[in-house]
Structures are given as C-alpha cells and as structure tokens.
Design a protein around this motif. Structure first.
Motif, PDB file in Angstrom:
ATOM      1  N   ASP A 392      64.980  30.959  57.343  1.00 59.49           N
ATOM      2  CA  ASP A 392      64.922  31.722  58.594  1.00 59.49           C
ATOM      3  C   ASP A 392      66.090  31.320  59.469  1.00 59.49           C
ATOM      4  O   ASP A 392      66.333  30.131  59.694  1.00 59.49           O
ATOM      5  CB  ASP A 392      63.616  31.390  59.339  1.00 59.49           C
ATOM      6  CG  ASP A 392      62.448  32.184  58.789  1.00 59.49           C
ATOM      7  OD1 ASP A 392      62.614  33.392  58.586  1.00 59.49           O
ATOM      8  OD2 ASP A 392      61.385  31.574  58.570  1.00 59.49           O
ATOM      9  N   ALA A 393      66.799  32.337  59.982  1.00 56.50           N
ATOM     10  CA  ALA A 393      67.945  32.043  60.859  1.00 56.50           C
ATOM     11  C   ALA A 393      67.475  31.281  62.092  1.00 56.50           C
ATOM     12  O   ALA A 393      68.176  30.405  62.604  1.00 56.50           O
ATOM     13  CB  ALA A 393      68.630  33.335  61.260  1.00 56.50           C
ATOM     14  N   GLY A 394      66.253  31.608  62.553  1.00 58.22           N
ATOM     15  CA  GLY A 394      65.718  30.918  63.725  1.00 58.22           C
ATOM     16  C   GLY A 394      65.589  29.427  63.503  1.00 58.22           C
ATOM     17  O   GLY A 394      65.845  28.621  64.400  1.00 58.22           O
ATOM     18  N   ILE A 395      65.186  29.053  62.281  1.00 60.25           N
ATOM     19  CA  ILE A 395      65.051  27.621  61.981  1.00 60.25           C
ATOM     20  C   ILE A 395      66.425  26.969  61.893  1.00 60.25           C
ATOM     21  O   ILE A 395      66.638  25.862  62.385  1.00 60.25           O
ATOM     22  CB  ILE A 395      64.247  27.435  60.672  1.00 60.25           C
ATOM     23  CG1 ILE A 395      62.797  27.855  60.920  1.00 60.25           C
ATOM     24  CG2 ILE A 395      64.315  25.987  60.186  1.00 60.25           C
ATOM     25  CD1 ILE A 395      61.899  27.784  59.727  1.00 60.25           C
ATOM     26  N   ARG A 398      67.646  26.437  65.319  1.00 63.53           N
ATOM     27  CA  ARG A 398      66.849  25.404  65.975  1.00 63.53           C
ATOM     28  C   ARG A 398      67.265  24.017  65.491  1.00 63.53           C
ATOM     29  O   ARG A 398      67.415  23.086  66.274  1.00 63.53           O
ATOM     30  CB  ARG A 398      65.376  25.679  65.642  1.00 63.53           C
ATOM     31  CG  ARG A 398      64.381  24.760  66.264  1.00 63.53           C
ATOM     32  CD  ARG A 398      62.984  25.300  65.947  1.00 63.53           C
ATOM     33  NE  ARG A 398      61.986  24.266  66.183  1.00 63.53           N
ATOM     34  CZ  ARG A 398      61.551  23.459  65.224  1.00 63.53           C
ATOM     35  NH1 ARG A 398      62.031  23.551  64.014  1.00 63.53           N
ATOM     36  NH2 ARG A 398      60.635  22.548  65.508  1.00 63.53           N
TER      37      ARG A 398
ATOM     38  N   ARG B  10      53.656  29.952  66.325  1.00 67.47           N
ATOM     39  CA  ARG B  10      54.492  29.404  65.242  1.00 67.47           C
ATOM     40  C   ARG B  10      54.215  27.910  65.139  1.00 67.47           C
ATOM     41  O   ARG B  10      54.286  27.178  66.114  1.00 67.47           O
ATOM     42  CB  ARG B  10      55.974  29.631  65.557  1.00 67.47           C
ATOM     43  CG  ARG B  10      56.926  29.044  64.538  1.00 67.47           C
ATOM     44  CD  ARG B  10      56.903  29.828  63.230  1.00 67.47           C
ATOM     45  NE  ARG B  10      57.465  29.023  62.154  1.00 67.47           N
ATOM     46  CZ  ARG B  10      57.959  29.519  61.031  1.00 67.47           C
ATOM     47  NH1 ARG B  10      57.954  30.824  60.823  1.00 67.47           N
ATOM     48  NH2 ARG B  10      58.421  28.735  60.088  1.00 67.47           N
ATOM     49  N   PHE B  12      54.903  24.347  62.595  1.00 60.53           N
ATOM     50  CA  PHE B  12      55.741  23.725  61.568  1.00 60.53           C
ATOM     51  C   PHE B  12      54.948  22.608  60.915  1.00 60.53           C
ATOM     52  O   PHE B  12      54.076  22.002  61.544  1.00 60.53           O
ATOM     53  CB  PHE B  12      57.027  23.162  62.186  1.00 60.53           C
ATOM     54  CG  PHE B  12      57.915  24.230  62.762  1.00 60.53           C
ATOM     55  CD1 PHE B  12      58.752  24.970  61.949  1.00 60.53           C
ATOM     56  CD2 PHE B  12      57.884  24.519  64.125  1.00 60.53           C
ATOM     57  CE1 PHE B  12      59.564  25.976  62.476  1.00 60.53           C
ATOM     58  CE2 PHE B  12      58.680  25.517  64.656  1.00 60.53           C
ATOM     59  CZ  PHE B  12      59.522  26.250  63.836  1.00 60.53           C
ATOM     60  N   ARG B  14      54.676  18.961  59.511  1.00 61.50           N
ATOM     61  CA  ARG B  14      55.321  17.650  59.617  1.00 61.50           C
ATOM     62  C   ARG B  14      54.329  16.590  59.193  1.00 61.50           C
ATOM     63  O   ARG B  14      53.125  16.755  59.379  1.00 61.50           O
ATOM     64  CB  ARG B  14      55.720  17.362  61.069  1.00 61.50           C
ATOM     65  CG  ARG B  14      57.068  17.920  61.426  1.00 61.50           C
ATOM     66  CD  ARG B  14      57.451  17.420  62.793  1.00 61.50           C
ATOM     67  NE  ARG B  14      58.405  18.330  63.406  1.00 61.50           N
ATOM     68  CZ  ARG B  14      58.590  18.472  64.705  1.00 61.50           C
ATOM     69  NH1 ARG B  14      57.875  17.763  65.543  1.00 61.50           N
ATOM     70  NH2 ARG B  14      59.488  19.291  65.178  1.00 61.50           N
ATOM     71  N   LEU B  59      62.675  34.678  63.386  1.00 61.42           N
ATOM     72  CA  LEU B  59      61.713  33.667  62.939  1.00 61.42           C
ATOM     73  C   LEU B  59      60.332  34.297  62.872  1.00 61.42           C
ATOM     74  O   LEU B  59      59.765  34.693  63.898  1.00 61.42           O
ATOM     75  CB  LEU B  59      61.728  32.484  63.931  1.00 61.42           C
ATOM     76  CG  LEU B  59      60.890  31.270  63.578  1.00 61.42           C
ATOM     77  CD1 LEU B  59      61.398  30.609  62.297  1.00 61.42           C
ATOM     78  CD2 LEU B  59      60.918  30.266  64.724  1.00 61.42           C
ATOM     79  N   LYS B  60      59.821  34.364  61.677  1.00 63.20           N
ATOM     80  CA  LYS B  60      58.530  35.041  61.493  1.00 63.20           C
ATOM     81  C   LYS B  60      57.414  34.176  62.097  1.00 63.20           C
ATOM     82  O   LYS B  60      57.345  32.974  61.822  1.00 63.20           O
ATOM     83  CB  LYS B  60      58.282  35.242  60.002  1.00 63.20           C
ATOM     84  CG  LYS B  60      57.107  36.131  59.724  1.00 63.20           C
ATOM     85  CD  LYS B  60      56.976  36.412  58.251  1.00 63.20           C
ATOM     86  CE  LYS B  60      55.791  37.358  58.050  1.00 63.20           C
ATOM     87  NZ  LYS B  60      55.573  37.670  56.656  1.00 63.20           N
TER      88      LYS B  60
END
Lengths: 401, 224
Positions: A392-395, A398, B10, B12, B14, B59-60
């Motif tokens: 993802d480009a967003g990641i 980021r 969203r 993540f 970790r 970003l999905k």
C-alpha cells in the motif's frame, strides 16, 4: 514516448553511477555467455573440420614421429616438421589385409633461408592415390596440379599466380584452400614431383638434413582407408604387428584425444560462465532489492499522482531492461574485440583445432546472449517490482515519515 | 465529489505484550463535502495521516467503507482507483515528494503526462509555478530546492489537474510564516472554487482557514 518509459530513461540518466554499476554486471553476463559460446563453437567446428580433413580411417607415421607428437604438431599447430619412413615400409603397409587405399604423403619443412619465400610446412601427395587432400582441394581448384603448382592454406596471405620459391624451385600459387581451423591452414600443398624437385634443390644447396632422403624412396605418413567390413582398429593393430618402425593409429583415437581436450576446455568455459552468472545474478538481486527499498518513497509518490501498480512495475522493469540491454550489447562488442582479432592467438594458446563459426551463428549467439542477459535482469527486477507494487502506498509513505 | 468514510478503521499488526493489534484509526465517520475545507489537527502518531491515506485511496481500511459519490472506493480495481486519484484527487504527501529525476516543471506536469494529457498543460504548470514563486526553478531538480520550495512544488502538482478533492498532509511543515500563509490561502481558494479539501496539520493558524475542524487523538476523530 510513454511517461513510464520517459521516467525509466530519466532515472537511469540521472543516476549515472548506479546505472553504470548495473550495466557493468550485464556486460560481464553477456560477455561470458557470448564469448564462451563462440569459443566453444569454434572448438567444436575445429574438431569437425579436423575430423573431415583427416579423412582417413588409419594414419601411419614413422615411430619417431609419434614419440615426438610430430604429426599432431603439424596437423594441429602448423609447426613444420620433417619425418620419413622408407618406401618399402609403405609397400608392406599397402599389402596388409583390410587396407583398401594407402595414400602416402610427404612432409617437408621449408627453410627460413633466402632460398625459401616463406617458412611453412610443405605437403606432397600422390594425386592417383590421395583421398584425403584432393576432395578438399576440389572445393577451390578443379584442375589437376601440375609440377610447380602449389595450393596454399587459408592463413597464408598470397594472391594466386604469385611465384614462391622453395629450395630454388619456383612454384605458382594456383588456389587457396578454405579455412580448416587447424595447422593445415599454414601449409602448402603440391604433388610429389614438385616436392621431389624441392628436395633435390635442398640437397644441391647443402641442406644436410636432406642428405639421406631419396624422395622417390621415402614417405612421411600414410593415410589408409579400410575395406568395408574391416575394423580400423584391427587394421591398425595388424600394421603395428607386421610392419616395424611405424606406428599406426585409428584416426578416431587422434580425434578422441582432441575431443577430450575440447571437452575439458568447454567444461572450464562453462564453469567460468556459470560462476560469473551466479555472482552477477546474486549481486543484481541484492542490488535491485536495495535500490527498490531505497526508492520506495519515490514509488509511493508515483502512486499518489495516479500511477497503477503496473506502471510502477513498468518503470522498474523498464530501467532493468534498458540497462541490461545496453550492458549486453557492450558485453558482446567487448567480446568481439577480444575474440575475433585474436582468434589465431586463442587457437595457438589452446593447442586445439579452432574454426570460427559462420556469421549467422555468431549473430545467433549474440542474440541469445542479449536475450538471456535481459531476461535475467528483467526476471530479477520483476521480483522487486512485484514486492514494491504490492505494498500500500499509504504504508510506504507512513514508513518514510 | 463527496467523500464519506463510514466506520472506517485501520489497524496494524505488531508484536506487543498486551495485544497484537494496534488501531491507528478507530471506527470513523467523516464526510468531505465540495466547497468545504476540513481541518484535522492532532499530535504526531494520532492517526491523522492514516485517515487521510484511507480517504484518498492509498490505504485500504481494515474495517468500514469509504464512499466516493456513492461508490465504494476500495471496490474499484487498481486501474480505476489510480485513474480516479489521477483525475479527481490532488494529494500533497507529508515530507519531500519530488521525483528526483524530473525537473520541477516535469514534476508538476507528471500527473498530466502519466495519462497522456500533456497538451496545453505546460502553460498551466508554468502559471502554477509562477503563482507559488518558483517559476525560476522550473528547470532545476528537486535536490536543488529547499524544503519550502519542494512543498510549493508538491502543491502545484496536486493542483495541476484541478482536482475535485484535495488532500494535504502537513503541507506547512518546515515552512516560514509567509509560505505557511500562502499555502493555507491556496487551499482555502481551492475550497472556495468548489473542491473538497482535507487538511491534516499541526499548524494552529490553519483553523482560521477551515470550514470544519476536527481533532484526532489516539485514532479517535472528534468533530467540530
């Protein structure tokens, strides 16, 4: 030009050091595969030519010639040599069971003195019996060789009708033979009458080496064609048993020795090429992975302005294709500079028959070398491209902040 | 174009002692309307940029949906979504965003060149560079520019195709007061001309330019 192609070209031009390093790897890859292919093909051609040129089932030489490897020196490396057996031995050989044709040849080294125009191997043959030299001569000269006519090997640069002198005998160049890739390319061919005249000339000029040689009563080697149904090995064995002071070998065994040498050289070339490719592929894979990681923000920026994953991959693949293509072409150019002008030196260094492939084959090898090099670089970069375009480009953005 | 996040969140993964899941953005509802400048402020790491990236199709979301004029943004294929970003969205990413091998003029023109819309775009790019005071740098490369100049280039690039939605992620970071005022007024101007604008910022003075103000704290968006 499409934007992604434009961007690929610009990326390569704006990072000359990185581009040069990657191009250099492709140079090594294409150089090794192209040079390796051409040299191996030249050796294979040389072996085929040598085998065809030898033309005999069994070769008989004076025993002294085998211990010194003299015949092979003449045939492979073109080192002039003189070795003789008496004519009665030839008669005995001719009568051995299984011998269909026994063609004598007479080898005479010209001198470096003023009596001789060039220092070469002179080879005399009997036109009535010869079956190994004449078919080959027929390709470039249809007529019978008269006394004083000579045919020169491919690596002797003389125009036809030029008069050359050997031991005081003036000879006219009537034709030049096709290249064989063997030592025979530096030899000169004449019939037995011409050779006899040269020997008489040598004796008159006090070349003591020929004092005991009676050209009418001596031969250097005998090329034998065996009758149908006879095993050349058995015929050679019979000659060795029944005729003293000579050594008969199946021609195939002479070729198999060379084939063994060719196999060894080919194996070394193959190994070197494999090592270069493995190293280059590993370095390319690491380099592309590092470069892609370093450039992930750039790829993310492309995504923000509307690039698809395919476009980003296209930029990476385009760069890899362009630099590998440039590298491959440069590698082939370098290989050509290294191989073609020095093919005689390579042949001498290897001590094996060496006949360059035809231009069509060389072009084919060049095309394949380019294809393999570009495909390898594209394949490796495709892996990096796939990884980058999947994220993802967003990641990516980021991570970089 | 109206953009609407509906329960968009969203997280993540970790490795943590308490939980393996970290929510960068909790379930969020947010609407960006044409002609409106929405200002989202909050501390670093509060989830502002993640929310912006979800809204602009980069970003999905792990959960929820982002609607663009009633169309689920992430139901689009990569080609259609990329095309939408190119034609309808203008995105000003956080930090330096120059494509290093292109000149400043080419960088600004890049969104147009990407899909072959290069005709007459050079003039528009030149006008934008003029407007942002970097026309004299049009043939320079990004590494030759200061942070402020690069930011202005990014804004010019985001505006080149006159987007319907403009996303700006910390567009005034590293800028002096004069440039900050210039950038904020440009965003205000875009909204006034009908674009929906989402501005994510630390900049206190940005509130004066906004129509709607949000605050983000630990992934939770609180409204107006």
């Amino acid at each position: 030009m499409k934007f992604r192609h434009f961007l690929s070209v610009r990326n390569l031009l704006r990072r000359p050091v990185r581009t040069a390093a990657l191009v250099l790897l492709s140079v090594f890859m294409s150089f090794s595969v192209f040079a390796g292919s051409v040299i191996t093909a030249s050796l294979r051609n040389g072996l085929e030519s040598y085998s065809a040129r030898l033309g005999a089932d069994v070769v008989v030489v004076p025993y002294a010639a085998t211990t010194k490897g003299t015949l092979e020196s003449v045939l492979l490396q073109g080192i002039p040599g003189n070795f003789y057996m008496e004519a009665p031995l030839y008669e005995k050989i001719r009568r051995i069971e299984g011998v269909e044709v026994a063609a004598p040849q007479f080898y005479l080294a010209s001198a470096t003195a003023s009596c001789c125009s060039v220092a070469v191997q002179l080879i005399g043959f009997d036109p009535d019996l010869d079956f190994s030299i004449q078919p080959w001569i027929r390709r470039s000269y249809e007529k019978e060789l008269a006394e004083g006519d000579i045919i020169i090997g491919n690596r002797i640069s003389m125009p036809t009708d030029r008069i050359l002198s050997f031991y005081g005998v003036d000879c006219r160049v009537v034709a030049q033979l096709d290249e064989t890739g063997t030592g025979l390319d530096t030899a000169i061919y004449a019939n037995m009458d011409t050779i006899a005249a040269m020997i008489r000339g040598a004796q008159e000029r006090n070349f003591h080496y020929f004092d005991d040689i009676d050209p009418a009563n001596a031969v250097s080697c005998v090329m034998i064609k065996v009758k149908d149904g006879y095993d050349p090995e058995l015929v050679a064995g019979n000659i060795n048993i029944h005729v003293r002071k000579v050594s008969a070998s199946k021609a195939g065994s002479m070729i198999s020795g060379i084939a063994g040498g060719l196999k060894n050289v080919s194996a070394v070339i193959g190994l070197l090429t494999a090592v270069i490719w493995i190293l280059a592929v590993v370095i390319l894979a690491v380099a592309f992975a590092m470069i892609s990681h370093e450039r992930r923000r750039e790829f993310a920026i492309l995504r923000t302005i509307g690039a698809t994953a395919g476009m980003v991959s296209g930029v990476i693949l385009g760069e890899a294709a362009i630099q590998s293509l440039i590298g491959a072409v440069c590698g082939i150019a370098l290989a050509c500079l290294a191989i073609f002008p020095f093919h005689t030196a390579i042949s001498s260094a290897l001590g094996l028959p060496y006949l360059m492939p035809r231009i069509s084959a060389v072009l084919l090898y060049a095309g394949l070398a380019i294809l393999f090099t570009v495909a390898a670089a594209a394949g490796i970069s495709a892996f990096s491209a796939h990884r980058v375009s999947r994220q993802d480009a967003g990641i990516l953005l980021r991570e970089d902040n | 174009m109206e953009l609407r996040a509906e329960g968009a969140a969203r997280f993540f993964l970790r490795k943590m002692k308490s939980s393996n899941i970290i929510y960068a953005v909790q379930k969020t509802d947010l609407t960006l309307e044409p002609g409106q400048l929405a200002v989202i402020s909050g501390r670093s790491g509060s989830g502002k940029s993640t929310l912006l990236n979800m809204m602009c199709g980069l970003l999905k979301p792990s959960e929820g949906t982002v609607w663009a004029d009633g169309l689920d943004l992430y139901s689009l294929g990569d080609g259609a979504l990329s095309r939408l970003r190119n034609e309808k969205f203008g995105i000003i990413p956080q930090g330096g965003s120059g494509l290093g091998s292109l000149t400043i003029l080419e960088n600004v023109m890049a969104p147009a060149l990407m899909y072959g819309k290069g005709k007459e775009i050079r003039k528009r790019a030149g006008n934008l560079l003029e407007r942002f005071g970097i026309a004299h740098l049009s043939e320079a490369f990004p590494k030759e520019l200061s942070g402020g100049e690069l930011r202005r280039m990014a804004i010019a690039r985001a505006l080149i195709l006159q987007p319907e939605v403009l996303f700006a992620d910390e567009p005034t970071g590293d800028l002096d007061d004069e440039n900050t005022a210039l950038v904020l007024s440009v965003l205000r101007d875009a909204a006034d001309k009908g674009a929906a604008v989402m501005l994510v910022t630390h900049e206190g003075s940005a509130a004066a330019y906004g129509d709607v103000l949000y605050a983000m704290h630990d992934g939770v968006l609180s409204g107006n």
